[in-house]
Design a protein around this motif. Structure first.
Motif, PDB file in Angstrom:
ATOM      1  N   VAL A 448       0.841  -1.198   0.000  1.00 23.05           N
ATOM      2  CA  VAL A 448       0.000   0.000   0.000  1.00 23.05           C
ATOM      3  C   VAL A 448       0.876   1.248   0.000  1.00 23.05           C
ATOM      4  N   MET A 577       2.903  15.003   7.255  1.00 25.38           N
ATOM      5  CA  MET A 577       3.109  13.771   6.485  1.00 25.38           C
ATOM      6  C   MET A 577       3.080  12.508   7.337  1.00 25.38           C
ATOM      7  N   THR A 579       0.696  11.687   9.194  1.00 26.95           N
ATOM      8  CA  THR A 579      -0.700  11.644   9.605  1.00 26.95           C
ATOM      9  C   THR A 579      -1.541  11.021   8.507  1.00 26.95           C
TER      10      THR A 579
HETATM   11  N1  SAH Z   1       2.542   1.319   3.494  1.00 24.75           N
HETATM   12  C1  SAH Z   1       1.968   2.282   4.407  1.00 24.75           C
HETATM   13  C2  SAH Z   1       1.805   3.651   3.771  1.00 24.75           C
HETATM   14  C3  SAH Z   1       3.087   4.323   3.418  1.00 24.75           C
HETATM   15  S1  SAH Z   1       2.853   5.883   2.613  1.00 24.75           S
HETATM   16  C4  SAH Z   1       0.636   1.714   4.919  1.00 24.75           C
HETATM   17  O1  SAH Z   1       0.237   0.642   4.495  1.00 24.75           O
HETATM   18  O2  SAH Z   1       0.031   2.298   5.771  1.00 24.75           O
HETATM   19  C5  SAH Z   1       3.291   6.995   3.886  1.00 24.75           C
HETATM   20  C6  SAH Z   1       2.075   7.673   4.471  1.00 24.75           C
HETATM   21  O3  SAH Z   1       1.391   6.731   5.266  1.00 24.75           O
HETATM   22  C7  SAH Z   1       2.369   8.812   5.412  1.00 24.75           C
HETATM   23  O4  SAH Z   1       2.510  10.033   4.717  1.00 24.75           O
HETATM   24  C8  SAH Z   1       1.137   8.828   6.285  1.00 24.75           C
HETATM   25  O5  SAH Z   1       0.076   9.469   5.635  1.00 24.75           O
HETATM   26  C9  SAH Z   1       0.785   7.364   6.366  1.00 24.75           C
HETATM   27  N2  SAH Z   1       1.317   6.705   7.585  1.00 24.75           N
HETATM   28  C10 SAH Z   1       2.169   5.681   7.640  1.00 24.75           C
HETATM   29  N3  SAH Z   1       2.355   5.278   8.906  1.00 24.75           N
HETATM   30  C11 SAH Z   1       1.586   6.081   9.678  1.00 24.75           C
HETATM   31  C12 SAH Z   1       1.331   6.133  11.083  1.00 24.75           C
HETATM   32  N4  SAH Z   1       1.920   5.292  11.938  1.00 24.75           N
HETATM   33  N5  SAH Z   1       0.461   7.069  11.524  1.00 24.75           N
HETATM   34  C13 SAH Z   1      -0.155   7.902  10.666  1.00 24.75           C
HETATM   35  N6  SAH Z   1       0.061   7.868   9.335  1.00 24.75           N
HETATM   36  C14 SAH Z   1       0.915   6.979   8.845  1.00 24.75           C
END
Ligand code: SAH
Length: 606
Positions: A448, A577, A579
């Motif tokens: 994702v 970012m 969030t």
């Molecule tokens: N592979 C990840 C997404 C990565 S893209 C997934 O499956 O969730 C990166 C984005 O994911 C960030 O900009 C933020 O919007 C979100 N993100 C990833 N980890 C996060 C966390 N622990 N808390 C909030 N947002 C998060």
């Protein structure tokens, strides 16, 4: 897998009930006086969890013990559920069972084997997930001691099986080795390298197959004693079988023995029996495969007819539509399971059957491993298992720091910085293509908005790819807010790094019109500060101002911040970012301070 639960006390019984409820398909309570129940459990189940003292358990089971590879693993849980102790069969399931028990009952797994405490890949179950089997367990203790003591140990893996890591004293080039670990047969190879083209259409090389019964020489050329050569049979052989109707299992079985003997390979290296689909119900063939635990693979005549084989027959073609069954099926199945294949033993024939033997070169392994949103508790057991199998781990430096403690000694770590996604993907695919066991890791789910897609864009059919799902930021945030994703929803990344803004805008508009719950990823950065506000305006045009909006920063990490507001009061400048932002549909509501999207519409209310 059947797990027996044995308890003697009321507390033990309560915990057994809890496990039985958590694992309804697998675990059942064995009733009766504890000693009898334990004996029944040990002799008739695959695994045993005993809510009994270790001493009592050992006393009851001692007379029943046979071999660690065949005895069911046994875990003892103490009265207060503080510990799940792997008592018997640690490397044959008890370590994993102990860990699994603690995920349900709490407490800690207790694992006392030397290799486990040194984070060294255990040798008795080495690469069992690839189908490797110890050919002769006698040298195990001595070789394991050599590995753990740091003595030079040579690893012979000429076919490049994607093996788990071993400590640095184990290497293909170790000089004056105290021991040798060998994967595959000892005989010198006529074709040490597979044919080049690793494509789906790769043909077998024109190797002269062995047609007589002459076995190849045994373990030769070793510079250490027999006791210190630990050989693993790799699942590299496929037997192809053709037969007349009504052939007996015994005849097929004997013929399989004949062709395997002719190859000089270990019968434990057989992985499958392949034949034509006309024979998928032939009792003798089905039974012969079953007895040896071989997968039965069948192909239609047209698929077999296109194989290049040394001994085609026009009589066979006239009868079943392909000039070869045994040779063609063996070759085809071996190639389908590996990166290349060759016919090792040409067709042998008995009164009612034919058999031929093919071998394969294994594929490299690429595991795409999601690490979850942050909290180590949200890293799945499957992800932990894959990380422990990886000889090479590739990922962003900050994520690798999180998992370093889970890696086995000898794992190569390839860390890279933010923004180097393509390089990361390329490194992972290259290493896997070289035959290594690679884990490419990413936060949340690796598929994702993460590394899986760029890696698979580059990967060819010469790799085995294993996807290990992870808990995403979206599901973590939804759970923290309430049940925000309770009904139809969409994830939209607001990053215009990979997608032009007009495309993103079109998607947001469509989601607004479709009344989907929207979860925004990559919502806002210093250089990208107006998009989120704009997207919210598009949604606000289609849903009431009181629609719940929740955002979670650093979900499940120590700095976590959960905020619940409405479309009317939402302030984009609060978001960065790290969030995710979830905007409700017109049906989402705040219920007792929680963000809930009801499942389905209540027609009466609308
Ligand atoms: N592979 C990840 C997404 C990565 S893209 C997934 O499956 O969730 C990166 C984005 O994911 C960030 O900009 C933020 O919007 C979100 N993100 C990833 N980890 C996060 C966390 N622990 N808390 C909030 N947002 C998060």
């Amino acid at each position: 897998m059947r797990i027996a639960l044995v308890a003697a006390t009321a507390r033990g019984r309560a915990a057994a009930d809890e496990l039985a409820k958590a694992w309804p398909d697998r675990a059942s309570i064995v009733d009766g006086p504890a000693g009898d129940a334990l004996r029944t459990a040990f002799t008739t189940y695959d695994q045993v969890v005993a809510f009994l003292a270790v001493g009592a358990t050992v006393r009851v089971l001692a007379p029943l013990l046979d071999h660690k590879a065949t005895d069911p693993p046994v875990v003892c849980v103490d009265e207060s559920h503080r510990y799940a102790v792997a008592v018997l069969g640690t490397h044959h399931g008890a370590a994993d069972l102990a860990r699994a028990v603690t995920t349900v009952l709490g407490g800690e797994p207790v694992i006392t084997t030397a290799s486990e405490s040194a984070d060294v890949t255990p040798l008795d179950s080495f690469a069992a997930h690839l189908g490797l089997r110890v050919a002769d367990p006698a040298p195990l203790p001595q070789v394991a001691t050599a590995v753990l003591s740091g003595a030079p140990v040579r690893l012979d893996n000429p076919d490049r099986w994607p093996l788990p890591p071993l400590p640095p004293n184990v290497s293909p080039t170790a000089e004056n080795p105290a021991a040798i670990i060998r994967v595959g047969p000892a005989a010198p190879r006529e074709h040490p390298e597979p044919p080049p083209a690793p494509s789906a259409t790769a043909r077998a090389p024109a190797a002269p197959p062995v047609t007589d019964g002459a076995a190849r020489p045994g373990a030769g050329g070793s510079d250490v004693s027999r006791e210190t050569v630990l050989e693993y049979a790799a699942p590299e052989l496929v037997v192809g079988v053709g037969s007349a109707r009504g052939v007996s299992a015994a005849e097929v079985d004997e013929l399989i023995d004949t062709v395997v003997r002719a190859s000089g390979r270990n019968p434990a290296s057989l992985r499958a029996l392949a034949t034509i689909d006309l024979k998928e119900d032939e009792p003798g063939i089905v039974e012969a495969a079953r007895r040896r635990g071989l997968k039965l693979i069948t192909y239609p005549a047209v698929a077999l007819a296109s194989e290049d084989v040394p001994t085609p027959s026009e009589t066979v073609r006239a009868a079943v539509g392909t000039p070869s069954v045994a040779e063609a099926a063996a070759l085809r199945a071996a190639r389908d399971a590996g990166r290349a294949a060759e016919l090792l033993v040409a067709k042998h024939t008995t009164a009612h059957a034919t058999a031929a033997l093919a071998r394969l070169w294994p594929r490299g392994r690429l595991a795409l491993v999601g690490l979850g949103p942050g909290d180590p508790e949200l890293l799945t057991p499957a992800a932990r298992t894959e990380l422990a199998r990886a000889s090479d781990v590739v990922g962003l430096g900050q994520y690798l720091d999180q998992v370093r403690g889970l890696l086995r000694t000898g794992t190569a770590v390839h860390a890279s910085g933010l923004g180097q996604e393509e390089e990361r993907a390329r490194t992972a695919v290259r290493l896997a293509s070289e035959g290594r066991a690679v884990a490419l890791v990413g936060s949340g789910d690796a598929g994702v908005y993460a590394m899986a897609a760029p890696a698979l864009e580059m990967a060819g059919p010469d790799l085995d790819v294993v996807g290990v799902p992870g808990i995403t930021a979206a599901t973590a945030a939804s759970g923290l807010l309430g049940a925000a994703l309770g009904h139809d929803h969409v994830l939209i990344s607001l990053s215009d790094l990979h997608t032009p803004w007009p495309v993103i805008e079109r998607r947001v508009r469509a989601a607004a019109e479709a009344d989907l719950v929207v979860c925004f990823y990559n919502p806002r950065s210093r250089g990208r500060d107006w998009q989120l506000g704009h997207a919210m305006d598009l949604l606000a045009a289609h849903r009431p101002p009181g629609t719940p909006v929740g955002y979670v920063r650093e979900a499940t990490r120590p700095e976590q911040r959960v905020t619940l507001t409405t479309l009317r009061d939402f302030d984009p400048s609060e978001v960065d970012m790290r969030t995710v932002v979830i905007v409700g549909s017109s049906q989402s509501r705040l219920i007792a301070g929680r963000f809930v999207t009801p499942r389905g519409y209540r027609w009466a209310d609308t």
